[in-house]
Design a protein around this motif. Structure first.
Motif: not given
Length: 216
Positions: A126-137, A115-117, A150-159, A177-180
């Protein structure tokens, strides 16, 4: 115990779900649907689930109600789960926000979904989750077929997000998307469509049903 058939806002290619680890998830994401269902009991391993007949020829999402790869999950629980899966001729998907703990040889016919929102870090969400950068690595080191959700999708930097995803070579990217309706910072429709266009250049895209709300 009976094997649960996949339903609701699940992956269309998944036939069943199965959960051995139950209770409060270590990650504690603010949007987690399990919190709304009152599932915040102490984390535990349900031994009764090891009596479940997993059948054959199924595509089973293992751990759909908790992250069995989170930091606080004992290795013994993971081993018992994998050992039971290995008794049956199925395909299995293991999903996590902590891919560092899933860098191992899994059973045959296993795939990993991370999961990478967004590419951004929203610590209050995200609280106790690894950061997106850590997950990718860590995703780059996974040797099994890789999916990204990518769910729930949150605003991002496209490139930035596109390059992050390209670097880990996913077979498929699922977007939802965010169902809740948790008031998360969501991107506009135009930005989501741009992301889909860019991702389609190097992977398969699966738009989950709940994405229709953003793409209206």
């Amino acid at each position: 115990m009976a094997l649960n058939k996949s339903k609701g806002n699940m992956y269309e290619f998944v036939t069943h779900t199965w959960n051995t680890v139950k209770g409060e998830c270590f990650h504690g994401c603010s949007y987690c649907y399990m919190q709304r269902w009152g599932q915040l009991k102490a984390i535990r391993f349900d031994e009764k689930e090891l009596k479940t007949d997993l059948g054959n020829g199924n595509f089973i999402f293992v751990g759909s109600s908790n992250d069995m790869w989170a930091q606080n999950i004992p290795e013994e629980w993971i081993k018992k789960t994998l050992d039971h899966c290995s008794k049956y001729d199925n395909s299995y998907m293991f999903q996590t926000k902590n891919p560092q703990n899933i860098r191992r040889e899994l059973i045959p016919n296993s795939s990993v979904c991370v999961t990478l929102e967004t590419n951004r870090h929203y610590p209050e969400i995200m609280r106790n989750c690894p950061t997106p950068e850590q997950r990718i690595e860590q995703m780059k080191l996974i040797k099994h077929p890789l999916y990204v959700t990518i769910e729930p999708m949150m605003d991002f930097d496209l490139p930035v997000l596109v390059e992050m995803l390209k670097s880990c070579e996913p077979l498929q990217v699922n977007i939802g998307a965010d169902s809740g309706r948790n008031g998360l910072p969501e991107p506009p429709k135009e930005k989501v469509l741009q992301l889909i266009d860019e991702l389609q250049k190097f992977t398969t895209i699966h738009n989950k049903v709940n994405l229709k709300r953003i793409l209206k």
